[in-house]
Design an enzyme around this catalytic site. Structure first.
Site, PDB file in Angstrom:
ATOM      1  N   TYR A 227       0.726  -2.644 -79.556  1.00  0.00           N
ATOM      2  CA  TYR A 227       1.764  -1.935 -78.814  1.00  0.00           C
ATOM      3  C   TYR A 227       3.043  -2.013 -79.643  1.00  0.00           C
ATOM      4  CZ  TYR A 227      -1.374  -2.381 -74.748  1.00  0.00           C
ATOM      5  OH  TYR A 227      -2.443  -2.337 -73.882  1.00  0.00           O
TER       6      TYR A 227
ATOM      7  N   PHE B 184      -4.450   1.055 -66.260  1.00  0.00           N
ATOM      8  CA  PHE B 184      -3.991   2.261 -65.550  1.00  0.00           C
ATOM      9  C   PHE B 184      -4.137   2.092 -64.033  1.00  0.00           C
ATOM     10  CE2 PHE B 184      -5.186   5.164 -69.416  1.00  0.00           C
ATOM     11  CZ  PHE B 184      -4.056   4.736 -70.097  1.00  0.00           C
TER      12      PHE B 184
ATOM     13  N   GLY C  39      -2.487   4.830 -62.464  1.00  0.00           N
ATOM     14  CA  GLY C  39      -2.821   6.148 -63.008  1.00  0.00           C
ATOM     15  C   GLY C  39      -2.417   6.304 -64.455  1.00  0.00           C
TER      16      GLY C  39
ATOM     17  N   PHE D 136      -0.136   6.954 -67.781  1.00  0.00           N
ATOM     18  CA  PHE D 136       1.073   7.680 -68.211  1.00  0.00           C
ATOM     19  C   PHE D 136       1.498   8.739 -67.192  1.00  0.00           C
ATOM     20  CE2 PHE D 136      -0.767   5.990 -72.121  1.00  0.00           C
ATOM     21  CZ  PHE D 136       0.338   5.331 -72.642  1.00  0.00           C
ATOM     22  N   THR D 137       0.543   9.229 -66.412  1.00  0.00           N
ATOM     23  CA  THR D 137       0.881  10.158 -65.317  1.00  0.00           C
ATOM     24  C   THR D 137       0.477   9.475 -64.014  1.00  0.00           C
ATOM     25  OG1 THR D 137       0.245  11.926 -66.820  1.00  0.00           O
ATOM     26  CG2 THR D 137       0.599  12.527 -64.512  1.00  0.00           C
TER      27      THR D 137
HETATM   28  N1  LIG Z   1      -7.356  -2.214 -72.399  1.00  0.00           N
HETATM   29  C1  LIG Z   1      -6.866  -1.008 -72.569  1.00  0.00           C
HETATM   30  O1  LIG Z   1      -7.467  -0.176 -73.230  1.00  0.00           O
HETATM   31  C2  LIG Z   1      -5.586  -0.653 -71.905  1.00  0.00           C
HETATM   32  C3  LIG Z   1      -5.181   0.702 -71.857  1.00  0.00           C
HETATM   33  C4  LIG Z   1      -3.996   0.999 -71.223  1.00  0.00           C
HETATM   34  C5  LIG Z   1      -3.209   0.004 -70.659  1.00  0.00           C
HETATM   35  N2  LIG Z   1      -3.619  -1.299 -70.729  1.00  0.00           N
HETATM   36  C6  LIG Z   1      -2.843  -2.373 -70.085  1.00  0.00           C
HETATM   37  O2  LIG Z   1      -2.717  -2.059 -68.712  1.00  0.00           O
HETATM   38  C7  LIG Z   1      -1.349  -2.132 -68.310  1.00  0.00           C
HETATM   39  C8  LIG Z   1      -1.099  -1.138 -67.192  1.00  0.00           C
HETATM   40  O3  LIG Z   1      -1.337   0.168 -67.640  1.00  0.00           O
HETATM   41  P1  LIG Z   1      -0.184   1.242 -67.864  1.00  0.00           P
HETATM   42  O4  LIG Z   1       1.153   0.602 -67.900  1.00  0.00           O
HETATM   43  O5  LIG Z   1      -0.576   2.072 -69.006  1.00  0.00           O
HETATM   44  O6  LIG Z   1      -0.355   2.164 -66.587  1.00  0.00           O
HETATM   45  P2  LIG Z   1       0.012   1.983 -65.045  1.00  0.00           P
HETATM   46  O7  LIG Z   1       0.385   0.591 -64.740  1.00  0.00           O
HETATM   47  O8  LIG Z   1      -1.096   2.620 -64.300  1.00  0.00           O
HETATM   48  O9  LIG Z   1       1.260   2.945 -64.878  1.00  0.00           O
HETATM   49  C9  LIG Z   1       2.389   2.866 -65.666  1.00  0.00           C
HETATM   50  C10 LIG Z   1       3.197   4.123 -65.407  1.00  0.00           C
HETATM   51  O10 LIG Z   1       3.601   4.143 -64.045  1.00  0.00           O
HETATM   52  C11 LIG Z   1       5.019   4.184 -63.956  1.00  0.00           C
HETATM   53  N3  LIG Z   1       5.375   3.310 -62.845  1.00  0.00           N
HETATM   54  C12 LIG Z   1       5.201   1.967 -62.758  1.00  0.00           C
HETATM   55  N4  LIG Z   1       5.607   1.528 -61.556  1.00  0.00           N
HETATM   56  C13 LIG Z   1       6.045   2.595 -60.870  1.00  0.00           C
HETATM   57  C14 LIG Z   1       6.590   2.780 -59.582  1.00  0.00           C
HETATM   58  N5  LIG Z   1       6.747   1.749 -58.748  1.00  0.00           N
HETATM   59  N6  LIG Z   1       6.937   4.047 -59.194  1.00  0.00           N
HETATM   60  C15 LIG Z   1       6.763   5.083 -60.022  1.00  0.00           C
HETATM   61  N7  LIG Z   1       6.249   4.979 -61.265  1.00  0.00           N
HETATM   62  C16 LIG Z   1       5.893   3.745 -61.691  1.00  0.00           C
HETATM   63  C17 LIG Z   1       5.540   3.706 -65.282  1.00  0.00           C
HETATM   64  O11 LIG Z   1       6.756   4.297 -65.588  1.00  0.00           O
HETATM   65  P3  LIG Z   1       8.142   3.442 -65.590  1.00  0.00           P
HETATM   66  O12 LIG Z   1       8.154   2.682 -66.878  1.00  0.00           O
HETATM   67  O13 LIG Z   1       9.190   4.500 -65.493  1.00  0.00           O
HETATM   68  O14 LIG Z   1       8.102   2.554 -64.387  1.00  0.00           O
HETATM   69  C18 LIG Z   1       4.446   4.197 -66.233  1.00  0.00           C
HETATM   70  O15 LIG Z   1       4.665   5.555 -66.556  1.00  0.00           O
HETATM   71  C19 LIG Z   1      -0.576  -1.833 -69.591  1.00  0.00           C
HETATM   72  O16 LIG Z   1       0.735  -2.289 -69.508  1.00  0.00           O
HETATM   73  C20 LIG Z   1      -1.432  -2.538 -70.626  1.00  0.00           C
HETATM   74  O17 LIG Z   1      -1.058  -3.888 -70.687  1.00  0.00           O
HETATM   75  C21 LIG Z   1      -4.792  -1.630 -71.340  1.00  0.00           C
END
Ligand SMILES: NC(=O)c1ccc[n+]([C@@H]2O[C@H](COP(=O)([O-])OP(=O)(O)OC[C@H]3O[C@@H](n4cnc5c(N)ncnc54)[C@H](OP(=O)(O)O)[C@@H]3O)[C@@H](O)[C@H]2O)c1
Length: 308
Positions: free
Chosen positions: A83, A233, A236, A238-239
């Site tokens: 990252y 995710f 969801g 990035f979206t």
């Molecule tokens: N193993 C893998 O292949 C893999 C792949 C992807 C991710 N990951 C891990 O999983 C973690 C979580 O995934 P993720 O961060 O990609 O996705 P996520 O947690 O599903 O969603 C993050 C997205 O939601 C928004 N968000 C968060 N809280 C919110 C809220 N209360 N209201 C509205 N929007 C909100 C964030 O924007 P804002 O920043 O504006 O809040 C961001 O755009 C990552 O941080 C990473 O550590 C692992």
């Protein structure tokens, strides 16, 4: 309903937050490796720049989000040295080092970034060894608590392929004392079964949320085996999830759609540990407060319509 931002303290790991979707009591913590972790953790991927590449536009805000997470009881942070690359780990170190005794930082290896930000396979012996040392250096640790091997046969979802060679390398690094626990990410049940013949698998991190439920059977199987399942995710990605059903349930409960999505995961199975990602203090507080939200069987029935 009203929320508290502070996660309930749980020194004995015995405090209950409600019942799961089968009506059984569910705990506030679940064991990952040797330690019970609070089920609401934090995913650090959003702390890098756009496309998880380069520096964030507001580094001070990124540091503040991490410190606020810990101040609110989070003891599980998910990250990777790819990252940024390197940047998210450097920010974690700057914000939190020396680390609290109960903090578990989970990282992942198996990919690297191209000069244009592309996600590339990095599963050769040399690349895996380098990745572990990069993580150790950038996080300021002598041993990594948990390292997930991130399968890259399919970038966006699991695809079959042998993990024997890379997992054997990671198991060697574990024997050398550089890694405490090993997990798998973006994997199929066959790969998990193969992995468990090579080393203990402490956790599985796959794409799963309220609307993306391909791993339903796998989650139940891992729960029976006492293995943590950590959905990536969870909101969801990035979206973030959007649906009228979700908004309706949230409105009825006086909560936000994202809180309902997280509460649903907490109630889905006791072995689920959450790592929602955000770069925003307000979203962080909102997400952590989801631990107080209990969904009724009527809510769950309505939300089941989102399943794919
Ligand atoms: N193993 C893998 O292949 C893999 C792949 C992807 C991710 N990951 C891990 O999983 C973690 C979580 O995934 P993720 O961060 O990609 O996705 P996520 O947690 O599903 O969603 C993050 C997205 O939601 C928004 N968000 C968060 N809280 C919110 C809220 N209360 N209201 C509205 N929007 C909100 C964030 O924007 P804002 O920043 O504006 O809040 C961001 O755009 C990552 O941080 C990473 O550590 C692992």
């Amino acid at each position: 309903m009203t929320y508290t931002n502070q996660l309930s303290s749980n020194p004995r790991g015995s405090e209950q937050r409600g019942t799961d979707q089968r009506g059984t009591e569910q705990p506030d913590t679940y064991r990952l490796g040797h330690r019970p972790l609070r089920r609401l953790g934090y995913g650090a991927m959003q702390l890098a720049g756009p496309g998880v590449f380069g520096p964030p536009k507001d580094r001070a805000a990124a540091l503040a989000v991490l410190r606020e997470a810990l101040a609110n009881g989070v003891n599980h942070i998910d990250t990777s040295d790819f990252y940024g690359p390197h940047i998210t780990n450097e920010i974690i170190r700057e914000a939190l080092h020396p680390y609290a005794d109960d903090l578990v930082i989970v990282t992942k290896i198996g990919a690297r970034r191209g000069a244009d930000g592309a996600w590339l396979l990095a599963m050769s012996r040399d690349e895996l060894i380098k990745a572990v040392h990069d993580n150790l250096r950038n996080l300021g640790l002598e041993r990594l608590d948990v390292v997930n091997l991130r399968a890259m046969f399919g970038v966006h979802g699991p695809a079959e392929g042998s993990l024997e060679e890379p997992l054997t390398v990671l198991a060697e690094l574990q024997q050398q004392g550089l890694v405490r626990h090993i997990g798998l990410s973006n994997v199929t049940p066959t790969q998990i079964a193969q992995g468990r013949t090579i080393c203990d698998i402490a956790c599985v991190q796959n794409f799963y949320n309220l609307a993306h439920r391909h791993d339903d059977a796998l989650i139940d199987e891992l729960a029976r085996e006492g293995i943590a399942y950590v959905p990536f995710f969870p909101l969801g990605g990035f979206t973030p999830l959007q649906s009228t059903v979700l908004s309706d349930v949230a409105q009825r409960l006086g909560a936000t759609p994202m809180q309902v999505a997280l509460a649903w995961l907490l109630q889905r199975s006791p072995n689920i540990l959450l790592i929602p990602g955000t770069s925003s203090l307000a979203h962080l507080r909102e997400n952590l407060a989801a631990g107080q939200l209990i969904l009724s069987s009527e809510d769950l029935l309505q939300l089941a319509r989102l399943a794919v």
